[in-house]
Design a protein around this motif. Structure first.
Motif, PDB file in Angstrom:
ATOM      1  N   THR A   1       0.901  -1.168  -0.075  1.00  0.00           N
ATOM      2  CA  THR A   1       0.012  -0.154   0.099  1.00  0.00           C
ATOM      3  C   THR A   1       0.925   1.400  -0.078  1.00  0.00           C
ATOM      4  OG1 THR A   1      -1.574  -1.167   1.130  1.00  0.00           O
ATOM      5  CG2 THR A   1      -1.893   1.270   1.226  1.00  0.00           C
TER       6      THR A   1
ATOM      7  N   GLN B   1      -3.655   3.550 -14.556  1.00  0.00           N
ATOM      8  CA  GLN B   1      -2.468   2.633 -14.080  1.00  0.00           C
ATOM      9  C   GLN B   1      -2.087   2.772 -12.703  1.00  0.00           C
ATOM     10  OE1 GLN B   1      -1.263   0.440 -16.244  1.00  0.00           O
ATOM     11  NE2 GLN B   1      -0.371  -0.111 -14.494  1.00  0.00           N
TER      12      GLN B   1
ATOM     13  N   ARG C   1      -4.205   3.562 -10.151  1.00  0.00           N
ATOM     14  CA  ARG C   1      -5.249   2.922  -9.355  1.00  0.00           C
ATOM     15  C   ARG C   1      -5.132   1.360  -9.412  1.00  0.00           C
ATOM     16  NH1 ARG C   1     -10.706   6.663 -10.617  1.00  0.00           N
ATOM     17  NH2 ARG C   1      -9.951   8.473  -9.366  1.00  0.00           N
ATOM     18  N   LEU C   2      -4.784   0.804 -10.812  1.00  0.00           N
ATOM     19  CA  LEU C   2      -4.463  -0.462 -10.950  1.00  0.00           C
ATOM     20  C   LEU C   2      -3.440  -1.211  -9.783  1.00  0.00           C
ATOM     21  CD1 LEU C   2      -4.750  -0.997 -14.686  1.00  0.00           C
ATOM     22  CD2 LEU C   2      -6.281  -1.871 -13.103  1.00  0.00           C
ATOM     23  N   GLU C   3      -2.349  -0.412  -9.487  1.00  0.00           N
ATOM     24  CA  GLU C   3      -1.439  -0.849  -8.894  1.00  0.00           C
ATOM     25  C   GLU C   3      -1.651  -0.802  -7.414  1.00  0.00           C
ATOM     26  OE1 GLU C   3       2.125   1.188 -10.579  1.00  0.00           O
ATOM     27  OE2 GLU C   3       1.750   0.185 -12.525  1.00  0.00           O
ATOM     28  N   ASP C   4      -2.655   0.131  -6.969  1.00  0.00           N
ATOM     29  CA  ASP C   4      -2.735   0.570  -5.531  1.00  0.00           C
ATOM     30  C   ASP C   4      -4.205  -0.277  -5.029  1.00  0.00           C
ATOM     31  OD1 ASP C   4      -3.209   1.821  -3.008  1.00  0.00           O
ATOM     32  OD2 ASP C   4      -3.146   3.934  -3.769  1.00  0.00           O
ATOM     33  N   PRO C   5      -3.905  -1.270  -4.156  1.00  0.00           N
ATOM     34  CA  PRO C   5      -4.869  -1.979  -3.665  1.00  0.00           C
ATOM     35  C   PRO C   5      -5.834  -1.201  -2.872  1.00  0.00           C
ATOM     36  CG  PRO C   5      -2.775  -2.322  -2.370  1.00  0.00           C
ATOM     37  CD  PRO C   5      -2.581  -1.593  -3.694  1.00  0.00           C
TER      38      PRO C   5
ATOM     39  N   ARG D   1      -7.103   1.560  -3.897  1.00  0.00           N
ATOM     40  CA  ARG D   1      -7.950   2.613  -4.434  1.00  0.00           C
ATOM     41  C   ARG D   1      -8.380   1.597  -5.717  1.00  0.00           C
ATOM     42  NH1 ARG D   1      -5.106   7.681  -6.647  1.00  0.00           N
ATOM     43  NH2 ARG D   1      -3.449   6.254  -6.966  1.00  0.00           N
ATOM     44  N   ARG D   2      -8.076   0.430  -5.992  1.00  0.00           N
ATOM     45  CA  ARG D   2      -8.339  -0.167  -7.092  1.00  0.00           C
ATOM     46  C   ARG D   2      -9.988  -0.362  -7.134  1.00  0.00           C
ATOM     47  NH1 ARG D   2      -5.441  -5.444  -6.122  1.00  0.00           N
ATOM     48  NH2 ARG D   2      -3.627  -4.144  -6.690  1.00  0.00           N
ATOM     49  N   TRP D   3     -10.664  -0.284  -6.136  1.00  0.00           N
ATOM     50  CA  TRP D   3     -12.028  -0.517  -6.296  1.00  0.00           C
ATOM     51  C   TRP D   3     -12.598   0.851  -6.989  1.00  0.00           C
ATOM     52  CZ3 TRP D   3     -14.837   3.841  -4.538  1.00  0.00           C
ATOM     53  CH2 TRP D   3     -13.966   4.650  -3.472  1.00  0.00           C
ATOM     54  N   LYS D   4     -11.935   1.716  -7.221  1.00  0.00           N
ATOM     55  CA  LYS D   4     -12.583   2.847  -7.980  1.00  0.00           C
ATOM     56  C   LYS D   4     -12.417   2.559  -9.506  1.00  0.00           C
ATOM     57  CE  LYS D   4     -10.982   6.867  -5.140  1.00  0.00           C
ATOM     58  NZ  LYS D   4     -10.163   8.133  -5.150  1.00  0.00           N
ATOM     59  N   LEU D   5     -11.882   1.538  -9.908  1.00  0.00           N
ATOM     60  CA  LEU D   5     -11.926   1.387 -11.132  1.00  0.00           C
ATOM     61  C   LEU D   5     -12.849   0.145 -11.575  1.00  0.00           C
ATOM     62  CD1 LEU D   5      -8.088   1.011 -12.314  1.00  0.00           C
ATOM     63  CD2 LEU D   5     -10.065   2.561 -13.272  1.00  0.00           C
TER      64      LEU D   5
END
Length: 291
Positions: A6, A182, A184-188, A190-194
């Motif tokens: 994180t 990208q 967000r994809l790499e951040d667990p 904030r991944r829910w935002k995608l």
């Protein structure tokens, strides 16, 4: 436990390093210390504006629209951070139900409009029809055409009734949007935002651009104009948007009611029950002190 991947807030895009950044199209990011100082000042002014809204009975609606990952959510958080949630409400509606799809399009938004002394921040709004619904084919051509015709009328009626309506469009380049996706994809955290819908917007950039241009042509009116927020730098976008909102609302300083902390009365024999009679939350903090 394994090492966490994180990122800290300071490491996240839009909140780290100062100065020019090629990913921001040469925009100089507002230095963090200057940003935080001005942000706090503006938030103090928003608290004053809130008190004027409450005491004057004003009704304020602020619409946040723009590209996916343009920074709408972050701006809403900073605007509302120190405001009273009983006065300032954030409205982020999910997809309409089957029943709502049979209603007048604006109907489900109307029930969330403010009463006297309230502020409503719309995280997306009825403009979904002009954006994602139009591009993704979730509405018919007839529904879309009707929206472009009815929206200026609907908004004019709100304004004529005394509602303070402010509409902000957060604008970001395709390169910066892709960089944030990208990240967000790499951040667990904030991944829910995608969502798949968000990612599909990358391949439909021009379609969304044309839809936005047509939306502006029909709904950027004298009574309810759009205000465009350049959002390559999230810090600049937030303070610019907040300063503009404050300058557009005719609020005045309202003296808060004078409050005095009463003297605590003398004890009258109350004794607290033993702690072991109740289920206590374990002292997790104590385990941290052992390391």
């Amino acid at each position: 436990m394994g090492k966490s991947s994180t990122k800290t807030r300071a490491d996240r895009p839009g909140d780290s390093d100062d100065g020019p950044n090629p990913a921001l199209n040469g925009v100089v990011r507002l230095p963090k210390k200057l940003y935080e100082k001005e942000l706090f000042r503006l938030q103090g002014q928003l608290v004053e504006m809130q008190e004027w809204v409450r005491t004057s009975g004003a009704r304020l609606v602020v619409i946040f629209e723009g590209r996916d990952a343009a920074g709408k959510g972050g701006a809403i958080k900073r605007v509302s951070e120190f405001l009273n949630p009983r006065i300032c409400r954030i409205v982020a509606l999910p997809a309409p139900t089957e029943r709502q799809r049979t209603q007048w399009y604006y109907q489900r938004y109307i029930e969330h409009l403010p009463a006297a002394g309230e502020i409503v921040l719309l995280d997306r709004s009825w403009y979904n029809r002009a954006g994602v619904e139009r591009v993704m084919g979730f509405c018919t051509e007839e529904e879309y055409t009707r929206f472009l015709h009815q929206t200026p009328v609907y908004e004019r009626l709100l304004v004529e009734d005394g509602v303070l309506l402010r509409k902000y469009w957060f604008s970001v380049s395709d390169a910066e949007q892709e960089r944030r996706f990208q990240a967000r994809l790499e951040d667990p955290m904030r991944r829910w935002k995608l969502s798949p819908m968000d990612l599909e917007s990358v391949t439909k950039w021009e379609e969304y651009s044309r839809a936005k241009d047509e939306m502006f042509f029909h709904t950027d009116t004298a009574s309810a104009p759009w205000a465009v927020v350049e959002a390559e730098d999230k810090r600049r976008a937030r303070v610019n948007m907040m300063a503009h909102l404050l300058s557009s609302v005719p609020y005045v300083h309202v003296d808060p009611p004078k409050l005095t902390l009463p003297r605590r009365p003398d004890p009258r024999g109350y004794r607290r029950p033993p702690r072991d009679m109740f289920t206590q939350v374990p002292d997790h903090a104590a385990t941290l002190l052992k390391h």
